[in-house]
Design a protein around this motif. Structure first.
Motif, PDB file in Angstrom:
ATOM      1  N   CYS A   8       7.622  15.394   6.960  1.00  0.00           N
ATOM      2  CA  CYS A   8       7.115  14.367   7.876  1.00  0.00           C
ATOM      3  C   CYS A   8       6.243  14.985   8.964  1.00  0.00           C
ATOM      4  O   CYS A   8       6.626  15.967   9.601  1.00  0.00           O
ATOM      5  N   LEU A   9       5.057  14.391   9.180  1.00  0.00           N
ATOM      6  CA  LEU A   9       4.186  14.818  10.278  1.00  0.00           C
ATOM      7  C   LEU A   9       4.631  14.154  11.570  1.00  0.00           C
ATOM      8  O   LEU A   9       4.748  14.805  12.597  1.00  0.00           O
ATOM      9  N   PHE A  10       4.840  12.847  11.507  1.00  0.00           N
ATOM     10  CA  PHE A  10       5.336  12.088  12.652  1.00  0.00           C
ATOM     11  C   PHE A  10       5.869  10.753  12.153  1.00  0.00           C
ATOM     12  O   PHE A  10       5.526  10.289  11.070  1.00  0.00           O
ATOM     13  N   ASN A  11       6.732  10.133  12.954  1.00  0.00           N
ATOM     14  CA  ASN A  11       7.339   8.856  12.615  1.00  0.00           C
ATOM     15  C   ASN A  11       6.710   7.725  13.414  1.00  0.00           C
ATOM     16  O   ASN A  11       6.167   7.937  14.511  1.00  0.00           O
ATOM     17  N   ARG A  55       2.889   6.027  18.047  1.00  0.00           N
ATOM     18  CA  ARG A  55       2.336   5.993  16.693  1.00  0.00           C
ATOM     19  C   ARG A  55       2.610   4.621  16.068  1.00  0.00           C
ATOM     20  O   ARG A  55       3.747   4.154  16.058  1.00  0.00           O
ATOM     21  N   SER A  56       1.572   3.991  15.540  1.00  0.00           N
ATOM     22  CA  SER A  56       1.714   2.669  14.934  1.00  0.00           C
ATOM     23  C   SER A  56       2.076   2.752  13.461  1.00  0.00           C
ATOM     24  O   SER A  56       2.297   1.734  12.814  1.00  0.00           O
ATOM     25  N   PHE A  57       2.131   3.962  12.938  1.00  0.00           N
ATOM     26  CA  PHE A  57       2.513   4.177  11.543  1.00  0.00           C
ATOM     27  C   PHE A  57       3.116   5.560  11.427  1.00  0.00           C
ATOM     28  O   PHE A  57       3.059   6.361  12.370  1.00  0.00           O
ATOM     29  N   ALA A  58       3.691   5.843  10.286  1.00  0.00           N
ATOM     30  CA  ALA A  58       4.264   7.167  10.016  1.00  0.00           C
ATOM     31  C   ALA A  58       3.354   7.921   9.057  1.00  0.00           C
ATOM     32  O   ALA A  58       2.551   7.323   8.339  1.00  0.00           O
TER      33      ALA A  58
END
Length: 244
Positions: free
Chosen positions: A38-41, A91-94
């Motif tokens: 995962c880069l970011f959630n 973040r609006s998406f993962a």
């Protein structure tokens, strides 16, 4: 969407000369991610902008019922995460690495310093974000308005335009997609995708290449249904930052 050889070539830095761009390259970090890492959630503070140097990134949201909604895939030299330039947003998406991936990253504080010195950059950022919002809106409209066959056809045409390699038969995707992947892209079950793919292959719209990558026929991509004004420009190349 345009491909970039390096983040320093992004339109945000058009006003800079080569010496200034070289100074900016020194700010970049070069993280690497393994497949499925995962880069970011979704919902995390947004503090960095990325360009894919190598590999493939999947962008997705999770519905209130826990269903994954795939927004799209990014491959080499594509920019993402530029919404951090607006404010202290979340973040609006993962984002997750769909395969082993290498990125070029620049953090918000560095961009803010540049924006403070050049007012034109802010206007260009707004235009880019408007283009991205338009594309996401088109994809959501496909799911909501069109039946699965049309929605999947439009999605495959869009992916072929963005991530395709020209062959004698049409545009071949430069990565593999399973029926589960396609179902997530258009919001349909794997069984439905299997049936629709069978009909698309019988119609000559899609076929499997020898390496099991989808090929979208040339004649279909010329149809109005498949038109997409955001075709990629140029060919991807690794950022010169990684040659240092």
């Amino acid at each position: 969407m345009a491909y970039l050889n390096c983040m320093a070539d992004m339109w945000l830095f058009n006003s800079l000369n080569e010496a200034e761009k070289d100074d900016i390259r020194k700010l970049f970090r070069r993280p690497e991610y393994l497949k499925d890492e995962c880069l970011f959630n979704e919902g995390e503070p947004a503090n960095s902008v990325f360009i894919v140097a190598k590999g493939r990134i999947k962008l997705f949201k999770t519905s209130e019922f826990g269903k994954e909604i795939v927004l799209g895939y990014l491959t080499a030299n594509q920019l993402f995460g530029e919404e951090v330039l607006f404010d202290d947003s979340l973040r609006s998406f993962a984002a997750v690495a769909a395969e082993d991936t290498r990125l070029c990253a620049c953090y918000k504080s560095d961009f803010e310093g540049l924006l403070a010195t050049n007012s034109q950059l802010s206007l260009k950022v707004i235009k880019t974000m408007g283009d991205k919002l338009r594309r996401i809106t088109e994809q959501l409209a496909d799911v909501a308005i069109y039946d699965t066959r049309i929605s999947l056809s439009r999605t495959l045409a869009r992916l072929a335009t963005e991530h395709g390699q020209e062959t004698l038969d049409g545009m071949k995707l430069n990565f593999r997609l399973t029926h589960d992947d396609l179902g997530a892209l258009v919001g349909a079950s794997r069984v439905m995708i299997t049936n629709v793919m069978r009909s698309l292959k019988l119609a000559g719209i899609v076929k499997d290449d020898i390496d099991h990558r989808l090929v979208i026929s040339k004649w279909f991509l010329k149809e109005p249904l498949a038109e997409d004004p955001f075709s990629p420009v140029g060919s991807p190349a690794n950022c010169e930052c990684f040659q240092r």
